[in-house]
Write an enzyme that holds these catalytic residues in place. Sequence first.
Site, PDB file in Angstrom:
ATOM      1  N   PRO A 275       0.815  -1.221   0.000  1.00  0.00           N
ATOM      2  CA  PRO A 275       0.000   0.000   0.000  1.00  0.00           C
ATOM      3  C   PRO A 275       0.849   1.272   0.000  1.00  0.00           C
ATOM      4  CG  PRO A 275       0.111  -0.925   2.203  1.00  0.00           C
ATOM      5  CD  PRO A 275       0.863  -1.870   1.315  1.00  0.00           C
ATOM      6  N   ARG A 312      -2.154  16.022  -9.526  1.00  0.00           N
ATOM      7  CA  ARG A 312      -3.222  15.016  -9.617  1.00  0.00           C
ATOM      8  C   ARG A 312      -4.511  15.533 -10.286  1.00  0.00           C
ATOM      9  NH1 ARG A 312      -5.528  12.420  -6.319  1.00  0.00           N
ATOM     10  NH2 ARG A 312      -5.326  10.454  -7.429  1.00  0.00           N
ATOM     11  N   CYS A 341       1.436  28.917 -16.299  1.00  0.00           N
ATOM     12  CA  CYS A 341       1.031  29.552 -17.549  1.00  0.00           C
ATOM     13  C   CYS A 341       0.400  28.534 -18.508  1.00  0.00           C
ATOM     14  CB  CYS A 341       2.297  30.178 -18.109  1.00  0.00           C
ATOM     15  SG  CYS A 341       2.317  30.548 -19.788  1.00  0.00           S
TER      16      CYS A 341
HETATM   17  N1  LLP Z   1       2.867  -1.450  -6.018  1.00  0.00           N
HETATM   18  C1  LLP Z   1       3.110  -1.149  -7.288  1.00  0.00           C
HETATM   19  C2  LLP Z   1       3.828  -2.104  -8.123  1.00  0.00           C
HETATM   20  C3  LLP Z   1       2.654   0.064  -7.829  1.00  0.00           C
HETATM   21  O1  LLP Z   1       2.885   0.355  -9.106  1.00  0.00           O
HETATM   22  C4  LLP Z   1       1.951   0.978  -6.997  1.00  0.00           C
HETATM   23  C5  LLP Z   1       1.472   2.261  -7.526  1.00  0.00           C
HETATM   24  C6  LLP Z   1       1.751   0.631  -5.658  1.00  0.00           C
HETATM   25  C7  LLP Z   1       2.211  -0.595  -5.197  1.00  0.00           C
HETATM   26  C8  LLP Z   1       1.033   1.529  -4.679  1.00  0.00           C
HETATM   27  O2  LLP Z   1      -0.272   1.756  -5.046  1.00  0.00           O
HETATM   28  P1  LLP Z   1      -1.244   2.588  -4.064  1.00  0.00           P
HETATM   29  O3  LLP Z   1      -1.480   1.775  -2.822  1.00  0.00           O
HETATM   30  O4  LLP Z   1      -0.555   3.867  -3.746  1.00  0.00           O
HETATM   31  O5  LLP Z   1      -2.466   2.789  -4.857  1.00  0.00           O
HETATM   32  N2  LLP Z   1       0.191   8.879  -9.359  1.00  0.00           N
HETATM   33  C9  LLP Z   1      -1.070   8.191  -9.331  1.00  0.00           C
HETATM   34  C10 LLP Z   1      -0.942   6.798  -8.750  1.00  0.00           C
HETATM   35  C11 LLP Z   1       0.075   5.946  -9.446  1.00  0.00           C
HETATM   36  C12 LLP Z   1       0.224   4.602  -8.804  1.00  0.00           C
HETATM   37  C13 LLP Z   1       1.410   3.888  -9.326  1.00  0.00           C
HETATM   38  N3  LLP Z   1       1.655   2.617  -8.734  1.00  0.00           N
HETATM   39  C14 LLP Z   1      -2.074   9.051  -8.563  1.00  0.00           C
HETATM   40  O6  LLP Z   1      -1.727  10.138  -8.130  1.00  0.00           O
HETATM   41  O7  LLP Z   1      -3.240   8.663  -8.419  1.00  0.00           O
END
Ligand code: LLP
Length: 416
Positions: A275, A312, A341
Amino acid sequence: MLSRRNGILFIEDVSTIYLAQRFGTPIYVTSKRQLEKNVLAYKDAFPNSEILYAVKANNNLAIMKIISKQGFGADVFSAGELYMALLAGFSRDKILFNGNSKSEEEIEMGILAKVKFSVDSTDELRTINEIAGNFGEEIEIAFRVNPEIDPKTHPKIATGLRESKFGIPMEDAVRAYELALSLENVKPVGLHFHIGSQILETSPFVEAMEKLEKLFFELEKIGVKFDFIDIGGGLGIDYEGKGAPTPRDLANAVIPVFEKIKSNLSSKPKLWLEPGRSIVGNSTILLTRVNAVKKGYKNFVAVDAGFNILIRPVMYGAYHRVLVADKEGEDEIYTIVGPICESGDIIAKDRKLPKTEKGDIIAILDTGAYGFVMSSQYNGRPRCAEILVNGEKAVVIREKESFGDLIAKQRIPEWI
Ligand code: LLP
């Protein structure tokens, strides 16, 4: 972690007005209490699992140290994240080096750090085997397998769809593991998947596990012994105030399926999770100052944080709740825009807010995940500071960049 005291927004026991005055704006402000609460929620829900914090969500060293101190491991996606995770105190035997395009230099660093790898292709497997051989090491690996699941999230953050760039197709997995078993310097010990991010239902996680069930047995048949099955990260958070599943809900959904699969396997894998957002997301607010209010076709509130600070909303159409630090009410509909800008530089569209004026401080909520880490220096704007609040204490955990930082790595050839 947020409350109103005499109408003023507080984070823990510190006034947001005071924070903006003392440290300037924009600033990211993190509540240590909320962060620890989130970490403990995972520990309580998954007492027999290994929880690997996804460093990509927020790689501030102080924040990572609070998490590593609770015994979490780390999911890293680059050599830089590996470097920072080690500095933050994550134990190397609980670090998984993820990534779909690792360079030889990155692989070498991971091998020297003796961490495990999630392998994304047989090309990568061969490279790891070769480099590990040069160092006389045997590297423990998992393949990232694509379970082809629709996690019903934003298309840019769905990672387990058939057409996604991540992981090997399920139908190629047996061959890939056979290859791993035949190579001398890699040892397959796990299987990894990650289906996406900001997932607001637990069913896609269960579906993915059920889809892979047969594969686990086939892999055991060819001689793979599982130490772990890593179901990735992705649990969503409540950006809109409409509710979101908790770590406990996730545990209630996935642990029974995992235990059932495990009882039919001869190896006894541990459940791993990765997570990111659900650990750090709601621990942080972004404070930004109103530079101008303008009535045009719309009511615009122009603040000092744009998509250089928080990308985001622009990148995913993401919704973040917005509060005015010392005012309440719903007097007007405003669109909050940044100083960049580009006409797309919109932080929040058509929000009902109290009458807002120049100088007001606005708090953008739930910005602890994929906030500062995705910031840039676009438009010649130094990156902002990060603050940690603990009770009545507020300290800088990342200094604001200076103009010098904008040019620090630039060189002008003498022949210009
Ligand atoms: N494991 C892997 C292999 C991942 O690629 C990711 C996120 C995570 C774990 C963690 O996922 P989470 O629990 O945070 O959902 N920038 C985007 C989110 C990109 C997520 C990329 N991978 C946003 O701001 O929504």
